[in-house]
Write a protein that holds these residues in place. Sequence first.
Motif, PDB file in Angstrom:
ATOM      1  N   GLN A  27       0.838  -1.187   0.000  1.00 22.88           N
ATOM      2  CA  GLN A  27       0.000   0.000   0.000  1.00 22.88           C
ATOM      3  C   GLN A  27       0.878   1.243   0.000  1.00 22.88           C
ATOM      4  OE1 GLN A  27      -2.593   0.381   3.371  1.00 22.88           O
ATOM      5  NE2 GLN A  27      -3.217   2.434   2.825  1.00 22.88           N
ATOM      6  N   GLY A  28       0.535   2.192  -0.849  1.00 25.17           N
ATOM      7  CA  GLY A  28       1.280   3.443  -0.939  1.00 25.17           C
ATOM      8  C   GLY A  28       2.406   3.412  -1.957  1.00 25.17           C
ATOM      9  N   ALA A  29       2.739   2.236  -2.464  1.00 29.55           N
ATOM     10  CA  ALA A  29       3.806   2.128  -3.461  1.00 29.55           C
ATOM     11  C   ALA A  29       3.352   2.767  -4.770  1.00 29.55           C
ATOM     12  CB  ALA A  29       4.167   0.669  -3.699  1.00 29.55           C
ATOM     13  N   ALA A  30       4.272   3.458  -5.411  1.00 32.04           N
ATOM     14  CA  ALA A  30       3.979   4.073  -6.705  1.00 32.04           C
ATOM     15  C   ALA A  30       4.292   3.084  -7.812  1.00 32.04           C
ATOM     16  CB  ALA A  30       4.811   5.333  -6.888  1.00 32.04           C
ATOM     17  N   LEU A  31       3.396   2.988  -8.771  1.00 37.67           N
ATOM     18  CA  LEU A  31       3.692   2.207  -9.966  1.00 37.67           C
ATOM     19  C   LEU A  31       4.663   3.010 -10.813  1.00 37.67           C
ATOM     20  CD1 LEU A  31       0.206   0.843 -11.126  1.00 37.67           C
ATOM     21  CD2 LEU A  31       1.888  -0.246  -9.653  1.00 37.67           C
ATOM     22  N   PRO A  32       5.469   2.346 -11.628  1.00 32.61           N
ATOM     23  CA  PRO A  32       6.340   3.093 -12.545  1.00 32.61           C
ATOM     24  C   PRO A  32       5.492   3.964 -13.471  1.00 32.61           C
ATOM     25  CG  PRO A  32       6.907   0.753 -12.530  1.00 32.61           C
ATOM     26  CD  PRO A  32       5.632   0.892 -11.762  1.00 32.61           C
ATOM     27  N   GLY A  33       6.085   4.990 -14.032  1.00 32.23           N
ATOM     28  CA  GLY A  33       5.384   5.831 -14.996  1.00 32.23           C
ATOM     29  C   GLY A  33       5.013   5.030 -16.241  1.00 32.23           C
ATOM     30  N   GLU A  34       4.108   5.583 -17.032  1.00 32.77           N
ATOM     31  CA  GLU A  34       3.626   4.877 -18.221  1.00 32.77           C
ATOM     32  C   GLU A  34       4.752   4.480 -19.166  1.00 32.77           C
ATOM     33  OE1 GLU A  34       0.689   7.438 -19.964  1.00 32.77           O
ATOM     34  OE2 GLU A  34      -0.889   6.746 -18.605  1.00 32.77           O
ATOM     35  N   ARG A  35       5.642   5.406 -19.456  1.00 35.37           N
ATOM     36  CA  ARG A  35       6.733   5.095 -20.387  1.00 35.37           C
ATOM     37  C   ARG A  35       7.680   4.048 -19.812  1.00 35.37           C
ATOM     38  NH1 ARG A  35       7.663  11.128 -22.660  1.00 35.37           N
ATOM     39  NH2 ARG A  35       5.783  11.164 -23.941  1.00 35.37           N
ATOM     40  N   ALA A  36       7.936   4.136 -18.517  1.00 32.31           N
ATOM     41  CA  ALA A  36       8.794   3.131 -17.880  1.00 32.31           C
ATOM     42  C   ALA A  36       8.134   1.759 -17.933  1.00 32.31           C
ATOM     43  CB  ALA A  36       9.092   3.525 -16.438  1.00 32.31           C
ATOM     44  N   MET A  37       6.810   1.712 -17.782  1.00 30.35           N
ATOM     45  CA  MET A  37       6.095   0.441 -17.827  1.00 30.35           C
ATOM     46  C   MET A  37       6.134  -0.166 -19.227  1.00 30.35           C
ATOM     47  SD  MET A  37       2.871   1.094 -15.273  1.00 30.35           S
ATOM     48  CE  MET A  37       2.229  -0.569 -15.350  1.00 30.35           C
ATOM     49  N   THR A  38       6.146   0.682 -20.266  1.00 29.33           N
ATOM     50  CA  THR A  38       6.230   0.137 -21.630  1.00 29.33           C
ATOM     51  C   THR A  38       7.549  -0.604 -21.813  1.00 29.33           C
ATOM     52  OG1 THR A  38       7.153   2.161 -22.603  1.00 29.33           O
ATOM     53  CG2 THR A  38       4.751   1.927 -22.637  1.00 29.33           C
ATOM     54  N   ASP A  39       8.626  -0.044 -21.281  1.00 29.78           N
ATOM     55  CA  ASP A  39       9.936  -0.695 -21.372  1.00 29.78           C
ATOM     56  C   ASP A  39      10.011  -1.924 -20.460  1.00 29.78           C
ATOM     57  OD1 ASP A  39      10.787   1.249 -23.158  1.00 29.78           O
ATOM     58  OD2 ASP A  39      11.712   2.481 -21.589  1.00 29.78           O
ATOM     59  N   LEU A  40       9.508  -1.777 -19.248  1.00 29.51           N
ATOM     60  CA  LEU A  40       9.582  -2.845 -18.254  1.00 29.51           C
ATOM     61  C   LEU A  40       8.820  -4.093 -18.693  1.00 29.51           C
ATOM     62  CD1 LEU A  40      10.508  -3.597 -15.359  1.00 29.51           C
ATOM     63  CD2 LEU A  40       8.373  -2.608 -14.540  1.00 29.51           C
ATOM     64  N   TYR A  41       7.632  -3.896 -19.245  1.00 24.93           N
ATOM     65  CA  TYR A  41       6.767  -5.026 -19.593  1.00 24.93           C
ATOM     66  C   TYR A  41       6.747  -5.337 -21.091  1.00 24.93           C
ATOM     67  CZ  TYR A  41       5.140  -4.507 -14.805  1.00 24.93           C
ATOM     68  OH  TYR A  41       5.086  -4.414 -13.437  1.00 24.93           O
ATOM     69  N   GLY A  42       7.382  -4.503 -21.911  1.00 21.64           N
ATOM     70  CA  GLY A  42       7.433  -4.760 -23.343  1.00 21.64           C
ATOM     71  C   GLY A  42       6.085  -4.665 -24.036  1.00 21.64           C
ATOM     72  N   VAL A  43       5.273  -3.698 -23.601  1.00 19.62           N
ATOM     73  CA  VAL A  43       3.954  -3.490 -24.196  1.00 19.62           C
ATOM     74  C   VAL A  43       3.831  -2.045 -24.669  1.00 19.62           C
ATOM     75  CG1 VAL A  43       2.837  -5.297 -22.804  1.00 19.62           C
ATOM     76  CG2 VAL A  43       2.899  -2.949 -21.950  1.00 19.62           C
ATOM     77  N   SER A  44       2.763  -1.769 -25.410  1.00 24.69           N
ATOM     78  CA  SER A  44       2.547  -0.413 -25.907  1.00 24.69           C
ATOM     79  C   SER A  44       1.994   0.484 -24.802  1.00 24.69           C
ATOM     80  CB  SER A  44       1.561  -0.424 -27.077  1.00 24.69           C
ATOM     81  OG  SER A  44       0.251  -0.707 -26.608  1.00 24.69           O
ATOM     82  N   ILE A  45       2.073   1.784 -25.024  1.00 25.72           N
ATOM     83  CA  ILE A  45       1.553   2.734 -24.039  1.00 25.72           C
ATOM     84  C   ILE A  45       0.040   2.602 -23.905  1.00 25.72           C
ATOM     85  CG2 ILE A  45       1.266   4.733 -25.562  1.00 25.72           C
ATOM     86  CD1 ILE A  45       2.746   6.144 -22.929  1.00 25.72           C
ATOM     87  N   GLY A  46      -0.637   2.240 -24.996  1.00 23.47           N
ATOM     88  CA  GLY A  46      -2.084   2.015 -24.932  1.00 23.47           C
ATOM     89  C   GLY A  46      -2.422   0.854 -24.014  1.00 23.47           C
ATOM     90  N   THR A  47      -1.613  -0.200 -24.074  1.00 24.99           N
ATOM     91  CA  THR A  47      -1.814  -1.351 -23.185  1.00 24.99           C
ATOM     92  C   THR A  47      -1.592  -0.952 -21.739  1.00 24.99           C
ATOM     93  OG1 THR A  47      -1.201  -2.906 -24.917  1.00 24.99           O
ATOM     94  CG2 THR A  47      -1.015  -3.689 -22.644  1.00 24.99           C
ATOM     95  N   VAL A  48      -0.562  -0.158 -21.488  1.00 23.27           N
ATOM     96  CA  VAL A  48      -0.290   0.312 -20.128  1.00 23.27           C
ATOM     97  C   VAL A  48      -1.462   1.139 -19.614  1.00 23.27           C
ATOM     98  CG1 VAL A  48       1.166   1.860 -18.754  1.00 23.27           C
ATOM     99  CG2 VAL A  48       2.218   0.229 -20.321  1.00 23.27           C
ATOM    100  N   ARG A  49      -1.978   2.019 -20.435  1.00 26.71           N
ATOM    101  CA  ARG A  49      -3.094   2.875 -20.000  1.00 26.71           C
ATOM    102  C   ARG A  49      -4.335   2.053 -19.703  1.00 26.71           C
ATOM    103  NH1 ARG A  49      -1.640   7.736 -24.201  1.00 26.71           N
ATOM    104  NH2 ARG A  49      -0.030   8.642 -22.857  1.00 26.71           N
ATOM    105  N   ARG A  50      -4.621   1.067 -20.539  1.00 24.60           N
ATOM    106  CA  ARG A  50      -5.780   0.202 -20.286  1.00 24.60           C
ATOM    107  C   ARG A  50      -5.560  -0.638 -19.031  1.00 24.60           C
ATOM    108  NH1 ARG A  50      -8.612  -2.519 -25.363  1.00 24.60           N
ATOM    109  NH2 ARG A  50     -10.179  -2.778 -23.756  1.00 24.60           N
ATOM    110  N   THR A  51      -4.325  -1.040 -18.779  1.00 22.62           N
ATOM    111  CA  THR A  51      -4.002  -1.803 -17.572  1.00 22.62           C
ATOM    112  C   THR A  51      -4.293  -0.968 -16.332  1.00 22.62           C
ATOM    113  OG1 THR A  51      -2.299  -3.094 -18.696  1.00 22.62           O
ATOM    114  CG2 THR A  51      -2.124  -2.906 -16.294  1.00 22.62           C
ATOM    115  N   ILE A  52      -3.876   0.290 -16.340  1.00 25.78           N
ATOM    116  CA  ILE A  52      -4.100   1.159 -15.186  1.00 25.78           C
ATOM    117  C   ILE A  52      -5.588   1.379 -14.967  1.00 25.78           C
ATOM    118  CG2 ILE A  52      -3.742   3.497 -14.285  1.00 25.78           C
ATOM    119  CD1 ILE A  52      -0.925   3.340 -15.637  1.00 25.78           C
ATOM    120  N   VAL A  53      -6.345   1.569 -16.041  1.00 30.13           N
ATOM    121  CA  VAL A  53      -7.806   1.700 -15.917  1.00 30.13           C
ATOM    122  C   VAL A  53      -8.393   0.435 -15.296  1.00 30.13           C
ATOM    123  CG1 VAL A  53      -9.960   1.860 -17.246  1.00 30.13           C
ATOM    124  CG2 VAL A  53      -8.059   3.390 -17.772  1.00 30.13           C
TER     125      VAL A  53
END
Length: 89
Positions: A27-53
């Motif tokens: 609890q309270g941990a920050a997720l990486p930023g969207e661009r960092a998540m694209t690199d970390l998980y190898g997905v598109s920014i659209g996928t990252v945004r839908r994941t956060i939603v």
Amino acid sequence: MSELPRYEYVKLADAIAADIASGALPQGAALPGERAMTDLYGVSIGTVRRTIVELRRRGLVATLPAKGTYVIDMPKAPGDALDTDETAT
């Protein structure tokens, strides 16, 4: 009959939800930023945004504009929290 394939954003949301449930993302941990998540998980920014939603829909994270996305309290199971009437004496 085989199971239907899952969308990438659902797979990623499930993986992050598992990290939250295990305590790897407390609890309270920050997720990486969207661009960092694209690199970390190898997905598109659209996928990252839908994941956060999806994670917000599940009640696992909250997003603060210009601040980031943070893990919030997991819903408590019945009986986990003390009822205030029981503690009053």
